[in-house]
Design a protein around this motif. Structure first.
Motif, short mmCIF file in Angstrom:
data_model
loop_
_atom_site.label_atom_id
_atom_site.label_comp_id
_atom_site.label_asym_id
_atom_site.label_seq_id
_atom_site.Cartn_x
_atom_site.Cartn_y
_atom_site.Cartn_z
N THR A 8 0.86 -1.05 -0.01
CA THR A 8 -0.16 0.01 0.00
C THR A 8 0.67 1.27 0.00
OG1 THR A 8 -0.16 -0.19 2.38
CG2 THR A 8 -1.90 -0.98 1.28
N TRP A 9 0.14 2.12 -0.47
CA TRP A 9 1.16 3.49 -0.67
C TRP A 9 1.78 3.92 0.78
CZ3 TRP A 9 3.31 6.68 -3.39
CH2 TRP A 9 3.78 7.90 -3.04
N GLY A 10 3.28 4.17 0.46
CA GLY A 10 3.94 4.57 1.52
C GLY A 10 4.48 6.01 1.60
N LYS A 11 5.47 6.11 0.54
CA LYS A 11 5.89 7.57 0.41
C LYS A 11 6.65 7.71 -0.90
CE LYS A 11 10.40 5.72 2.27
NZ LYS A 11 11.01 5.85 3.63
N TRP A 12 7.01 9.00 -1.38
CA TRP A 12 7.75 9.27 -2.56
C TRP A 12 9.09 8.96 -2.00
CZ3 TRP A 12 5.78 10.27 -7.05
CH2 TRP A 12 4.49 10.97 -7.21
N ALA A 13 9.92 8.20 -2.82
CA ALA A 13 11.39 7.58 -2.36
C ALA A 13 12.45 7.94 -3.40
CB ALA A 13 10.99 6.26 -2.12
N GLY A 14 12.19 8.77 -4.32
CA GLY A 14 13.36 9.18 -5.19
C GLY A 14 14.54 9.60 -4.37
N PRO A 15 15.65 9.94 -5.34
CA PRO A 15 16.83 10.72 -4.48
C PRO A 15 16.44 12.39 -4.14
CG PRO A 15 17.24 10.44 -6.94
CD PRO A 15 15.96 9.56 -6.53
N GLU A 16 17.21 12.84 -3.36
CA GLU A 16 17.12 13.90 -2.84
C GLU A 16 16.96 15.06 -3.74
OE1 GLU A 16 19.12 17.38 0.27
OE2 GLU A 16 19.71 15.37 0.24
N ASP A 17 17.55 15.04 -5.15
CA ASP A 17 17.24 16.18 -6.13
C ASP A 17 16.16 15.58 -7.10
OD1 ASP A 17 18.43 13.85 -7.48
OD2 ASP A 17 20.06 14.84 -8.67
N ASN A 18 15.61 14.69 -6.86
CA ASN A 18 14.47 14.13 -7.92
C ASN A 18 13.60 13.15 -7.13
OD1 ASN A 18 12.78 13.84 -10.11
ND2 ASN A 18 14.21 12.33 -11.22
N ILE A 19 13.22 13.47 -5.97
CA ILE A 19 12.34 12.75 -4.92
C ILE A 19 11.15 12.23 -5.50
CG2 ILE A 19 10.90 14.58 -3.85
CD1 ILE A 19 11.23 13.18 -1.22
N TYR A 20 10.69 12.87 -6.80
CA TYR A 20 8.88 12.25 -7.27
C TYR A 20 9.24 11.55 -8.49
CZ TYR A 20 7.42 16.47 -4.51
OH TYR A 20 6.91 17.21 -3.55
N SER A 21 10.58 10.79 -8.58
CA SER A 21 10.96 9.86 -9.45
C SER A 21 10.56 8.51 -9.04
CB SER A 21 12.25 10.03 -10.03
OG SER A 21 13.10 9.99 -8.88
N VAL A 22 10.51 8.36 -7.93
CA VAL A 22 10.11 6.79 -7.28
C VAL A 22 8.85 7.05 -6.51
CG1 VAL A 22 11.23 4.99 -5.95
CG2 VAL A 22 12.53 6.38 -7.61
N MET A 23 8.13 5.77 -6.33
CA MET A 23 7.16 5.71 -5.49
C MET A 23 7.56 4.50 -4.56
SD MET A 23 3.68 6.29 -7.88
CE MET A 23 3.01 7.84 -8.23
N LYS A 24 6.99 4.41 -3.34
CA LYS A 24 7.15 3.06 -2.65
C LYS A 24 6.11 2.77 -1.83
CE LYS A 24 9.96 0.36 -0.43
NZ LYS A 24 10.72 -0.64 -1.54
N TYR A 25 5.76 1.17 -2.37
CA TYR A 25 4.41 0.88 -1.59
C TYR A 25 5.04 -0.23 -0.57
CZ TYR A 25 1.88 3.26 -5.21
OH TYR A 25 1.32 4.44 -5.93
N GLU A 26 4.29 -0.27 0.53
CA GLU A 26 4.72 -0.88 1.78
C GLU A 26 3.68 -2.03 2.32
OE1 GLU A 26 8.45 1.90 3.05
OE2 GLU A 26 6.39 2.27 3.68
#
Length: 469
Positions: free
Chosen positions: A389-407
């Motif tokens: 289920t939805w966890g957080k935005w998990a991209g690198p600091e300079d591009n945090i919205y490039s990765v989604m994390k579901y936990e």
């Protein structure tokens, strides 16, 4: 390599640079030396190793004997095991190769310069490679440009939607307050009217039992309203067969397979039901249904009725108002959550909310519902598995919205709970392109969306990073 380039303005620039790379005169320097290091190799002057480990006469550079610890005195031979050879590759991208590959009979540099003394039949393929890369960059530039244009439209739509939701929330809060006042007024009237009837409790025992039944009905109706909204994943005002299938505990056979046909039977033989017809469905599923959220409001216990007819009417009025209030409370919470949610710097990802995207492989159907959950079910029947289920935005600091994390998905047998990482890349469409399981119970999805596209930048910086004569 990023696809953030202007197509029409930058293509002529790339053509001119490639042409210049092919036709220009190469700056003279020892074999295997890059242009940036040319200053350290001055013919006729002693050469100092680039690591300052030694200084040697210049005629010992490229003499097939390793004098420097870093191998910098043999850039054009294979004498030093840690040396590197510079491929000019005019017309394409320059590169370095390990010096051990020099004259090994295999053509590593597209300009053939690494095989100058091996007799290998190498052909200069730099021009063709440059042409193919230019075509690739042109396609990437087109995708980036169109993706960024679509992103601007998404941002505009998100702004309009946010204003509409804020207005709707205000209206709901006003209506909710009015309902709360009416419920409180009814409660006050009821309590006042009940006071003189306390002494007649025995005469109204039957009415008291009826009241308790109505209280249970009141709770059940409010619970039904909450479950309807919870099952209505896409918020279209209907509960569908697909939405019912997400709760495998409702399987009437209690086996491993909860089929669409079984879900349709639970819905009364139709594909979807609204709030009115859901009451019949609720009676069939309420004993098995397992909620994914916490109940938003508890009910206060009503007092003993004061008379048969008036008590029953007040309870019915109170019940109807309270059910309506419960609906508005849930909508209120959902809207507040959606308004405050992090959909990106300019809410460009808001269009993904309440949407789902599927990818079918040879064995499974994967379903990504952004900001909600990821699931997997067998292609040819079987129960659905929660991959997180939805966890957080998990991209690198300079591009945090490039990765989604579901936990916190379904637990693996003698292993951790399943989780999914979703990597976003720029594109003109919104689609799941691939899924894999690089580690046990840890899934990886590739997801294309215009919302991640950045403003196209110049090809010139990219070209200078890779091209040196």
């Amino acid at each position: 390599m990023s696809c953030q380039y202007h197509q029409h303005l930058l293509l002529p620039l790339l053509l001119s640079l490639l042409t210049a790379g092919v036709s220009s005169v190469e700056v003279q320097r020892p074999r295997g030396v890059s242009l940036s290091n040319r200053q350290f190799y001055e013919e006729g002057k002693p050469f100092t190793c680039l690591d300052n480990s030694a200084t040697i006469p210049f005629d010992r550079v490229n003499d097939d004997y390793c004098d420097c610890k870093d191998g910098s005195d043999e850039p054009g031979t294979a004498a030093c095991p840690n040396g590197s050879f510079y491929c000019t590759n005019a017309g394409f991208r320059s590169s370095f190769i390990p010096s051990s590959r020099i004259n090994d009979g295999i053509c590593d540099c597209c300009d053939t310069t690494d095989e100058y003394n091996s007799g290998a039949a190498c052909q200069n393929t730099c021009r063709e490679l440059g042409r193919k890369e230019m075509e690739s960059l042109e396609k990437m530039a087109e995708i980036a440009k169109e993706g960024y244009r679509l992103k601007q439209l998404l941002i505009q739509e998100a702004k309009r939607g946010l204003e509409e939701k804020k207005k709707k929330l205000q209206d709901i809060q006003v209506t909710k307050k009015d309902l709360e006042d009416k419920v409180e007024a009814l409660r006050t009237v009821k309590e006042t009217a009940e006071q003189p009837e306390k002494e007649a409790k025995e005469r109204h025992l039957k009415a008291w039992e009826d009241q308790k039944a109505l209280i249970r009905m009141e709770k059940d109706m409010a619970r039904m309203a909450e479950v309807f909204l919870e099952l209505d994943d896409d918020g279209d005002g209907f509960v569908s067969v697909a939405e019912l299938l997400s709760h495998s505990e409702l399987n009437p056979d209690s086996d491993d397979s909860f089929t669409e046909a079984e879900a349709q039977v639970l819905l009364g033989g139709v594909d979807k039901v609204d709030t009115v017809t859901f009451e019949a469905v609720w009676n069939n599923i309420k004993e098995k249904y397992i909620s994914e959220v916490t109940t938003v409001k508890t009910f206060s216990r009503l007092q003993e009725p004061f008379s048969d007819n008036d008590s029953e009417q007040l309870l019915q009025d109170n019940c109807k108002l309270y059910v309506r209030e419960s609906f508005f409370t849930v909508f209120d919470i959902n809207l507040e959550k959606e308004i405050s949610f992090d959909f990106g710097p300019n809410s460009e990802f808001a269009y993904l909310y309440s949407q789902c995207y599927e990818l079918t492989t040879s064995e499974y159907i994967y379903r990504l519902c952004p900001f909600n959950r990821v699931s997997q079910k067998p292609k040819y029947g079987g129960s659905e598995t929660n991959l997180g289920t939805w966890g957080k935005w998990a991209g690198p600091e300079d591009n945090i919205y490039s990765v989604m994390k579901y936990e916190h998905g379904t637990g693996c047998w003698q292993g951790p709970n399943r989780s999914t990482t979703v990597k976003l890349t720029c594109g003109k469409e919104t689609v799941v392109t691939s899924t894999s399981e690089p580690s046990r119970c840890e899934y990886l999805m590739e997801f294309i969306s215009p919302a991640i596209c950045q403003e196209p930048s110049s090809l010139e910086s990219y070209f200078h990073e890779h091209q040196e004569l």
